[in-house]
Design a protein around this motif. Structure first.
Motif, PDB file in Angstrom:
ATOM      1  N   MET A   1       0.824  -1.013   0.295  1.00  9.04           N
ATOM      2  CA  MET A   1      -0.115   0.206   0.361  1.00  9.04           C
ATOM      3  C   MET A   1       1.523   1.058   0.245  1.00  9.04           C
ATOM      4  SD  MET A   1      -3.400   1.282   2.856  1.00  9.04           S
ATOM      5  CE  MET A   1      -2.383   1.245   4.493  1.00  9.04           C
ATOM      6  N   ILE A   2       0.718   2.246  -0.811  1.00 13.08           N
ATOM      7  CA  ILE A   2       1.338   3.540  -0.988  1.00 13.08           C
ATOM      8  C   ILE A   2       0.237   4.730  -0.084  1.00 13.08           C
ATOM      9  CG2 ILE A   2       2.146   5.403  -2.347  1.00 13.08           C
ATOM     10  CD1 ILE A   2       3.055   2.709  -2.343  1.00 13.08           C
ATOM     11  N   ILE A   3       0.704   5.156   0.961  1.00 14.44           N
ATOM     12  CA  ILE A   3      -0.026   6.483   1.367  1.00 14.44           C
ATOM     13  C   ILE A   3       0.861   7.694   0.795  1.00 14.44           C
ATOM     14  CG2 ILE A   3      -0.853   7.260   3.992  1.00 14.44           C
ATOM     15  CD1 ILE A   3      -0.032   4.261   4.789  1.00 14.44           C
ATOM     16  N   VAL A   4       0.036   9.097   0.857  1.00 11.84           N
ATOM     17  CA  VAL A   4       0.244   9.549  -0.009  1.00 11.84           C
ATOM     18  C   VAL A   4      -1.117  11.122   0.954  1.00 11.84           C
ATOM     19  CG1 VAL A   4       0.996  11.898  -1.483  1.00 11.84           C
ATOM     20  CG2 VAL A   4       0.751   8.895  -1.862  1.00 11.84           C
ATOM     21  N   ASN A   5      -0.136  12.027   1.583  1.00 15.52           N
ATOM     22  CA  ASN A   5      -0.403  13.266   2.799  1.00 15.52           C
ATOM     23  C   ASN A   5       0.169  14.171   1.250  1.00 15.52           C
ATOM     24  OD1 ASN A   5      -1.714  11.122   4.531  1.00 15.52           O
ATOM     25  ND2 ASN A   5      -0.078  11.465   6.045  1.00 15.52           N
ATOM     26  N   ALA A   6      -0.998  15.425   1.159  1.00 18.29           N
ATOM     27  CA  ALA A   6       0.141  16.731   0.594  1.00 18.29           C
ATOM     28  C   ALA A   6      -0.989  17.420   1.256  1.00 18.29           C
ATOM     29  CB  ALA A   6      -0.581  16.466  -0.858  1.00 18.29           C
ATOM     30  N   LYS A   7      -0.463  18.392   1.794  1.00 23.72           N
ATOM     31  CA  LYS A   7      -0.073  19.338   2.837  1.00 23.72           C
ATOM     32  C   LYS A   7      -0.985  20.673   1.872  1.00 23.72           C
ATOM     33  CE  LYS A   7      -0.042  21.989   7.133  1.00 23.72           C
ATOM     34  NZ  LYS A   7       0.821  22.099   8.417  1.00 23.72           N
ATOM     35  N   PHE A   8      -1.929  21.709   1.819  1.00 21.99           N
ATOM     36  CA  PHE A   8      -1.987  22.869   0.794  1.00 21.99           C
ATOM     37  C   PHE A   8      -2.113  24.053   1.905  1.00 21.99           C
ATOM     38  CE2 PHE A   8      -3.074  19.368  -1.246  1.00 21.99           C
ATOM     39  CZ  PHE A   8      -2.432  19.170  -2.916  1.00 21.99           C
ATOM     40  N   GLN A   9      -1.740  25.320   1.781  1.00 21.21           N
ATOM     41  CA  GLN A   9      -1.310  26.553   1.895  1.00 21.21           C
ATOM     42  C   GLN A   9      -2.486  27.126   1.182  1.00 21.21           C
ATOM     43  OE1 GLN A   9      -1.742  26.446   5.547  1.00 21.21           O
ATOM     44  NE2 GLN A   9      -2.782  29.026   4.972  1.00 21.21           N
ATOM     45  N   VAL A  10      -3.624  27.605   0.909  1.00 18.18           N
ATOM     46  CA  VAL A  10      -3.789  28.061  -0.107  1.00 18.18           C
ATOM     47  C   VAL A  10      -4.340  29.655   0.203  1.00 18.18           C
ATOM     48  CG1 VAL A  10      -5.975  28.116  -1.519  1.00 18.18           C
ATOM     49  CG2 VAL A  10      -5.828  26.352  -0.626  1.00 18.18           C
ATOM     50  N   LYS A  11      -4.171  30.472  -0.162  1.00 26.10           N
ATOM     51  CA  LYS A  11      -4.116  32.012  -0.615  1.00 26.10           C
ATOM     52  C   LYS A  11      -5.657  32.432  -0.666  1.00 26.10           C
ATOM     53  CE  LYS A  11      -0.874  33.088  -3.696  1.00 26.10           C
ATOM     54  NZ  LYS A  11      -0.177  33.195  -5.730  1.00 26.10           N
ATOM     55  N   PRO A  12      -6.430  33.112   0.645  1.00 22.06           N
ATOM     56  CA  PRO A  12      -7.524  33.471   1.036  1.00 22.06           C
ATOM     57  C   PRO A  12      -8.281  33.433   0.010  1.00 22.06           C
ATOM     58  CG  PRO A  12      -6.105  34.009   2.750  1.00 22.06           C
ATOM     59  CD  PRO A  12      -5.317  33.827   1.526  1.00 22.06           C
ATOM     60  N   THR A  37      -8.415   5.015  -0.899  1.00 23.89           N
ATOM     61  CA  THR A  37      -9.460   6.977  -0.202  1.00 23.89           C
ATOM     62  C   THR A  37      -8.492   7.978  -0.793  1.00 23.89           C
ATOM     63  OG1 THR A  37      -7.430   6.717   1.415  1.00 23.89           O
ATOM     64  CG2 THR A  37      -9.819   5.441   2.028  1.00 23.89           C
ATOM     65  N   TYR A  38      -9.699   8.545  -0.611  1.00 22.42           N
ATOM     66  CA  TYR A  38      -8.375   9.972  -1.296  1.00 22.42           C
ATOM     67  C   TYR A  38      -9.614  11.304  -0.985  1.00 22.42           C
ATOM     68  CZ  TYR A  38      -6.622  12.799  -4.997  1.00 22.42           C
ATOM     69  OH  TYR A  38      -5.250  13.493  -6.020  1.00 22.42           O
ATOM     70  N   ASP A  39      -9.017  11.993   0.197  1.00 20.37           N
ATOM     71  CA  ASP A  39      -9.981  12.403   1.571  1.00 20.37           C
ATOM     72  C   ASP A  39      -8.908  13.677   1.791  1.00 20.37           C
ATOM     73  OD1 ASP A  39     -12.349  10.705   1.610  1.00 20.37           O
ATOM     74  OD2 ASP A  39     -11.074   9.769   2.392  1.00 20.37           O
ATOM     75  N   LEU A  40     -10.300  15.142   1.937  1.00 17.03           N
ATOM     76  CA  LEU A  40      -9.183  16.409   1.997  1.00 17.03           C
ATOM     77  C   LEU A  40      -9.930  16.620   3.031  1.00 17.03           C
ATOM     78  CD1 LEU A  40      -7.826  18.559   1.060  1.00 17.03           C
ATOM     79  CD2 LEU A  40     -10.214  19.717   0.270  1.00 17.03           C
ATOM     80  N   TYR A  41      -9.541  17.216   4.515  1.00 19.99           N
ATOM     81  CA  TYR A  41      -9.262  17.418   5.165  1.00 19.99           C
ATOM     82  C   TYR A  41      -8.973  18.685   5.837  1.00 19.99           C
ATOM     83  CZ  TYR A  41      -9.815  12.823   6.213  1.00 19.99           C
ATOM     84  OH  TYR A  41     -10.265  11.038   6.010  1.00 19.99           O
ATOM     85  N   GLN A  42      -9.942  20.141   6.271  1.00 18.84           N
ATOM     86  CA  GLN A  42      -9.617  20.827   6.197  1.00 18.84           C
ATOM     87  C   GLN A  42      -8.767  21.185   7.983  1.00 18.84           C
ATOM     88  OE1 GLN A  42     -12.306  23.705   5.728  1.00 18.84           O
ATOM     89  NE2 GLN A  42     -11.772  24.958   7.498  1.00 18.84           N
ATOM     90  N   ASN A  48      -7.531  27.846   5.623  1.00 25.62           N
ATOM     91  CA  ASN A  48      -7.003  27.466   4.510  1.00 25.62           C
ATOM     92  C   ASN A  48      -5.761  27.085   4.591  1.00 25.62           C
ATOM     93  OD1 ASN A  48      -8.883  29.725   3.499  1.00 25.62           O
ATOM     94  ND2 ASN A  48      -7.129  30.980   4.667  1.00 25.62           N
ATOM     95  N   SER A  49      -5.763  26.015   5.147  1.00 22.54           N
ATOM     96  CA  SER A  49      -4.919  24.939   5.252  1.00 22.54           C
ATOM     97  C   SER A  49      -5.359  23.026   5.478  1.00 22.54           C
ATOM     98  CB  SER A  49      -4.000  24.685   6.640  1.00 22.54           C
ATOM     99  OG  SER A  49      -2.719  24.339   6.811  1.00 22.54           O
ATOM    100  N   PHE A  50      -5.155  22.806   4.521  1.00 19.97           N
ATOM    101  CA  PHE A  50      -5.308  21.372   3.971  1.00 19.97           C
ATOM    102  C   PHE A  50      -4.575  20.512   3.971  1.00 19.97           C
ATOM    103  CE2 PHE A  50      -8.154  24.709   2.334  1.00 19.97           C
ATOM    104  CZ  PHE A  50      -9.232  24.822   2.294  1.00 19.97           C
ATOM    105  N   MET A  51      -5.240  19.093   3.929  1.00 20.84           N
ATOM    106  CA  MET A  51      -4.249  17.592   4.480  1.00 20.84           C
ATOM    107  C   MET A  51      -5.471  16.872   2.989  1.00 20.84           C
ATOM    108  SD  MET A  51      -1.441  16.402   4.808  1.00 20.84           S
ATOM    109  CE  MET A  51      -1.085  17.008   6.161  1.00 20.84           C
ATOM    110  N   MET A  52      -4.592  16.543   1.685  1.00 17.55           N
ATOM    111  CA  MET A  52      -5.275  15.123   0.945  1.00 17.55           C
ATOM    112  C   MET A  52      -4.614  14.433   2.080  1.00 17.55           C
ATOM    113  SD  MET A  52      -7.116  14.146  -1.060  1.00 17.55           S
ATOM    114  CE  MET A  52      -7.738  15.843  -1.990  1.00 17.55           C
ATOM    115  N   VAL A  53      -5.003  13.132   2.168  1.00 18.53           N
ATOM    116  CA  VAL A  53      -4.974  11.935   2.362  1.00 18.53           C
ATOM    117  C   VAL A  53      -5.208  10.867   1.227  1.00 18.53           C
ATOM    118  CG1 VAL A  53      -4.531   9.971   4.278  1.00 18.53           C
ATOM    119  CG2 VAL A  53      -4.940  12.284   4.780  1.00 18.53           C
TER     120      VAL A  53
END
Length: 94
Positions: A1-12, A37-42, A48-53
């Motif tokens: 299994m491959i797990i990827v976490n991508a954190k985004f800091q978005v401009k308001p 799974t492919y889920d976005l968390y705030q 404005n900070s999000f994590m894609m798991v």
């Protein structure tokens, strides 16, 4: 299994555009072969900070996703949304 976490800091001022585009990517990706799974968390303290798991069955599934047209289209826009460079962490589970 491959797990990827991508954190985004978005401009308001780009938050709504980011959410609209990433929701399209999520819908497409959840139907991809090998996606578990492919889920976005705030973050609770920063709207404005999000994590894609992401969880993938195997390396080939994750690679196919990274070459899909919806992913490539979203990736081209990431710099325009981002207040700073996204953080990416990948784990390979045996």
């Amino acid at each position: 299994m491959i797990i990827v976490n991508a954190k985004f800091q978005v401009k308001p001022e780009k938050r709504d555009e980011f959410l609209s585009d990433i929701k399209k990517l999520i819908t497409y990706t959840k139907a991809e072969l090998g996606n578990l799974t492919y889920d976005l968390y705030q973050e609770t303290e920063d709207e404005n900070s999000f994590m894609m798991v992401e969880n993938w069955e195997d390396e080939s599934s994750a690679q196919a996703h990274s070459q899909s047209l919806p992913f490539l289209e979203f990736s081209e826009k990431v710099a325009s949304y981002s207040a700073r460079k996204p953080e990416l962490k990948v784990a390979r589970m045996n």
